[in-house]
Design a protein around this motif. Structure first.
Motif, mmCIF file in Angstrom:
data_model
loop_
_atom_site.group_PDB
_atom_site.id
_atom_site.type_symbol
_atom_site.label_atom_id
_atom_site.label_comp_id
_atom_site.label_asym_id
_atom_site.label_seq_id
_atom_site.Cartn_x
_atom_site.Cartn_y
_atom_site.Cartn_z
ATOM 1 N N ALA A 178 46.437 38.219 40.124
ATOM 2 C CA ALA A 178 45.211 38.738 40.021
ATOM 3 C C ALA A 178 44.133 37.955 41.031
ATOM 4 O O ALA A 178 43.256 38.441 41.365
ATOM 5 N N HIS A 188 44.845 37.353 43.957
ATOM 6 C CA HIS A 188 44.605 38.061 45.205
ATOM 7 C C HIS A 188 44.278 39.376 45.225
ATOM 8 O O HIS A 188 44.671 40.082 46.104
ATOM 9 N N ASN A 189 43.710 39.637 43.880
ATOM 10 C CA ASN A 189 43.077 41.114 44.013
ATOM 11 C C ASN A 189 44.122 42.134 43.938
ATOM 12 O O ASN A 189 44.014 43.271 44.548
ATOM 13 N N LYS A 200 47.474 44.248 41.623
ATOM 14 C CA LYS A 200 47.986 44.728 40.592
ATOM 15 C C LYS A 200 49.380 44.536 40.210
ATOM 16 O O LYS A 200 50.227 44.219 41.634
#
Length: 344
Positions: free
Chosen positions: A77, A79-80, A82
């Motif tokens: 998360a 690192h943005n 999923k």
């Protein structure tokens, strides 16, 4: 480049940092490094949406429980990104082994499902499956094809029942090095014998491509022995036959390139050779040939899965530690989505 399509989501894989690495090869690439490369990749403003993760040491401690799942979710998360499909580390057991070995196999599936459940609760994993294989060799399987297929199916059936308790599906990997899964016909025989609604097939454009050539199961080859690689019409027809048989089972999909040969390194035995997407020896037209898996016989999108993942194992660390490698891989995934994706 058009960016209309936002599905399927585009994922990178973390296991190329482990598979083929180890004491007798190159060092494992740290999980944090792979996440950083994935997050930094960008092509015309488009980035990776997520990662598929092998629940494998030293990246992940499968016995770490909720705390380890929380740690994993926090890292991704940050690192943005999923999380999608997970690889269950079933190789401490075998689907065709002793009772004790088969128990270990199923227990690893259970632990992977528990990881998945926690990741789902945290909202970091909106889609994906649990990937398995038979953890036995084609030669061992060949000692008793019917009997061994029955044993593998019994183990897979038990694993499916465990996965169902967690709302998970299992995807059997289409790779020629796994007994009972080493040809397209043996793969279908195994899946049909399992007879559970939550099992399917994981197609890989490199590994599954070798089904065409009959490695480890010559009688099941689709392309003729004298096949010439410049015969694109015959190759296309072979892919049509292969995907016609396996597409209905396919619930997970890996984009990859292959040069028509086999390769192995470290502890990973001979299997389909992954190539970089722009390798001049690559036999596949990645964007075009992905369509055989992503569209039905009438050319309609199947939308059978919400993400696709790049799989490129057994490249050297010198290659994997270059950011351009990941940019090129992302570009290949984008080309597939632009050709066969949709907007949602």
């Amino acid at each position: 480049m058009s960016t209309t399509n936002n599905f399927p989501k585009l994922h990178n894989a973390t296991w190329p940092g482990i598979v083929g690495k180890g004491p007798d090869s190159e060092p494992v690439i740290p999980f944090d490094d792979l996440l950083a490369y994935t997050a930094a990749a960008e092509v015309n403003g488009i980035k990776f949406d997520g990662v598929d993760i092998g629940l494998l040491d030293p990246h992940v401690d499968i016995n770490g429980g909720r705390d380890e799942a929380n740690r994993l979710a926090d890292k991704v998360a940050a690192h943005n990104l999923k999380i999608g499909s997970l690889v269950a580390p079933i190789w401490a057991g075998s689907a065709m082994g002793s009772k004790e070995s088969r128990t270990v196999f199923v227990d690893m599936v259970r632990k992977a499902c528990q990881f998945a459940q926690r990741l789902n609760e945290l909202g970091i994993r909106p889609y994906g499956v649990i990937r398995i294989d038979s953890s036995c060799t084609p030669s061992d399987w060949a000692a008793d094809p019917a009997g061994n297929t029955k044993i593998i199916a019994e183990t897979f059936r038990e694993a499916c029942d465990v996965a169902a308790d967690y709302g998970e599906r299992l995807a059997a990997e289409g790779e020629i090095c796994w007994g009972g899964m080493h040809s397209w016909k043996t793969m279908i025989d195994t899946l049909e014998a399992v007879d559970r609604p939550n099992i399917g097939f994981q197609a890989d454009m490199s590994h599954t491509f070798l089904y065409l050539l009959g490695y480890n199961r010559p009688e099941d080859r689709i392309l003729p022995e004298n096949f010439q690689w410049d015969d694109r019409e015959a190759l296309t027809e072979g892919l049509r036959e292969l995907t016609r048989a396996l597409r209905p089972w396919t619930i997970d999909f890996h984009v990859a390139q292959n040069d028509g040969t086999v390769f192995g390194s470290g502890s990973h035995d001979k299997t389909g050779r992954h190539c970089l997407p722009n390798d001049p020896n690559g036999k596949l037209d990645i964007a075009k040939d992905a369509g055989h898996w992503l569209r039905d016989e009438q050319g309609r999108l199947t939308k059978a899965f919400n993400h696709i993942c790049w799989d490129g194992c057994m490249f050297s660390n010198a290659v994997l530690n270059q950011q351009q490698t990941w940019n090129d891989i992302l570009a290949a995934l984008i080309s597939v989505r632009e050709a066969h994706g949709w907007q949602a």
